[in-house]
Design a protein around this motif. Structure first.
Motif, mmCIF file in Angstrom:
data_model
loop_
_atom_site.group_PDB
_atom_site.id
_atom_site.type_symbol
_atom_site.label_atom_id
_atom_site.label_comp_id
_atom_site.label_asym_id
_atom_site.label_seq_id
_atom_site.Cartn_x
_atom_site.Cartn_y
_atom_site.Cartn_z
ATOM 1 N N ASN A 172 11.972 13.433 -0.471
ATOM 2 C CA ASN A 172 10.624 13.011 -0.865
ATOM 3 C C ASN A 172 10.077 13.872 -2.000
ATOM 4 N N LEU A 173 10.200 15.186 -1.847
ATOM 5 C CA LEU A 173 9.614 16.098 -2.839
ATOM 6 C C LEU A 173 10.230 15.872 -4.222
ATOM 7 N N LEU A 174 11.552 15.723 -4.246
ATOM 8 C CA LEU A 174 12.228 15.627 -5.535
ATOM 9 C C LEU A 174 12.105 14.234 -6.157
ATOM 10 N N GLN B 266 9.279 12.424 -5.865
ATOM 11 C CA GLN B 266 7.867 12.162 -6.204
ATOM 12 C C GLN B 266 7.601 12.408 -7.684
ATOM 13 N N VAL C 37 13.969 18.825 7.018
ATOM 14 C CA VAL C 37 14.187 19.450 5.713
ATOM 15 C C VAL C 37 14.853 18.445 4.757
ATOM 16 N N TYR D 153 0.824 -1.210 0.000
ATOM 17 C CA TYR D 153 0.000 0.000 0.000
ATOM 18 C C TYR D 153 0.862 1.266 0.000
ATOM 19 N N GLU D 154 0.686 2.080 -1.022
ATOM 20 C CA GLU D 154 1.439 3.334 -1.184
ATOM 21 C C GLU D 154 2.945 3.149 -0.991
ATOM 22 N N LYS E 156 19.538 19.354 -2.888
ATOM 23 C CA LYS E 156 18.642 19.155 -4.041
ATOM 24 C C LYS E 156 19.394 18.770 -5.302
ATOM 25 N N GLU F 47 5.010 11.059 8.921
ATOM 26 C CA GLU F 47 3.921 11.630 8.109
ATOM 27 C C GLU F 47 4.365 11.862 6.673
ATOM 28 N N ILE F 48 5.550 12.433 6.516
ATOM 29 C CA ILE F 48 6.039 12.836 5.186
ATOM 30 C C ILE F 48 6.617 11.651 4.423
ATOM 31 N N HIS G 56 12.158 15.856 3.772
ATOM 32 C CA HIS G 56 11.152 16.400 2.849
ATOM 33 C C HIS G 56 11.746 16.706 1.476
ATOM 34 N N THR G 57 12.982 17.212 1.446
ATOM 35 C CA THR G 57 13.618 17.541 0.163
ATOM 36 C C THR G 57 13.716 16.288 -0.712
#
Lengths: 233, 233
Positions: free
Chosen positions: A229-231, A233, A223, A69-70, A173, A98-99, A226-227
């Motif tokens: 994960n964001l990049l 996705q 940070v 799942y996910e 990044k 969470e993230i 999240h960085t």
């Protein structure tokens, strides 16, 4: 629907822990036939019905299962020197779950003011955040580990260290690419020592910066998480 | 060097507030001639020396000034419905100041469980985080504002709303472009109502998603803030 965590699923049945059973039966007052959601920590997301409403070992019958799942196609491991004020580290753990995070190691570094952590408490925060944000995979929480031992352990993927000592660094990044495994070291309030930074470099860790701001330990860790994960996705 | 915040600088002199004076003279026991750093909240980053060590209104002489210190070429305004547990909103404020934010508005939305906030306390958290992370610009903190009034107020730049109602949304990261002004609305625990989402759309707010995860209110606000900062750097 209420959601519970249980790693104990076999043959279409599962039993909740004593704490989850009590919450389910005594607090929420669920009765046989009531439907709930279950996450099993290894990617399973299930719907189930209360079978035996035992307030110490409530059993449920699985009615539907979604596997993987996910599931994320990449992996993030943050090794963080826990903060003097443990609330700040606990906050990081909650937010990282969470993230999206896969593995957390608590590090003991030369400048660490804190050399011990209540891992049971951190485990509870992980499970609570998993339930809140519906994560079917449970992040691995490792025992507290000396910095030297951690960096000498062989690891795949990108190995990164965030520190404040003046040196040539790459923005995080710019280091997130088609690699699917990331390990990031985050130092204590007093930063990693020059010897630790050198030892990390000798073991293949690249220095990174997390942007043009001065961040607390727990903010830096979040940070970084999240960085990536964001990049990815 | 110790760092203080004072908006009261004129003719190369400044006076600390009573609280900062007490901390400077009674707690840190600084004496005339001791050097400190000052941030003034409007971009000034100064070095200064203690002139009059008055524990209620300590005065200092400015010895050097850098204007527009670490000024960002873009602007982020987060309007957030404060959480039932105010600690979570306070945590967001601290972290957003560390990472970079220009304006914060506390919103009252239809599903808000909290309709009041101690703004003095939030101001203190802002100043404390500014000092900790050496931010010379003080974010604007607006009075608590009803949702309707907020969205009907004309604003420049990208206007965005994060909500969980099923609809076509753009990932926030696809909405960060060469525009230099971003306003993001973040709803309460119970989400914005369909009427609020429609009102925001009628007033030019585009719906966004913050990634494939379910986030708490304060986490969503921080993820939005960090995403814009990361992509604009």
């Amino acid at each position: 629907m209420h959601i519970f965590y249980t790693p104990q699923i076999a043959n279409g049945q599962c039993t909740l822990s004593e704490e989850e059973s009590k919450h389910c039966i005594k607090v929420l007052r669920l009765v046989p036939g009531d439907k709930v959601l279950l996450i099993d920590g290894v990617g399973g997301y299930h719907t189930a019905e209360i079978a035996d409403p035992n307030p110490k070992r409530c059993t449920l019958t699985i009615t539907n299962t979604i596997n993987n799942y996910e599931q994320r196609p990449y992996r993030i491991h943050i090794a963080i020197a826990p903060t003097k004020n443990i609330d700040r580290t606990e906050w990081f753990v909650e937010k990282a779950v969470e993230i999206g995070i896969d593995e957390i190691t608590m590090l003991v570094s030369q400048h660490s003011e804190r050399k011990n952590v209540n891992l049971d408490r951190i485990e509870k925060i992980i499970v609570s955040a998993m339930k809140q944000s519906v994560k079917a995979y449970k992040p691995v929480l490792n025992d507290i580990t000396p910095f030297d031992k951690f960096v000498k352990t062989p690891r795949d993927g990108r190995k990164l260290i965030a520190h404040c000592i003046e040196s040539e660094k790459h923005p995080l990044k710019a280091m997130v690419d088609d690699c699917n495994e990331y390990t990031v070291l985050i130092g204590p309030e007093g930063d990693f020592s020059p010897e630790e930074v050198a030892l990390a470099a000798a073991n293949g860790y690249s220095p990174i910066d997390l942007g043009p701001y001065r961040l607390r330990t727990e903010t830096a860790a979040l940070v970084a998480c999240h960085t990536i994960n964001l990049l990815k996705q």
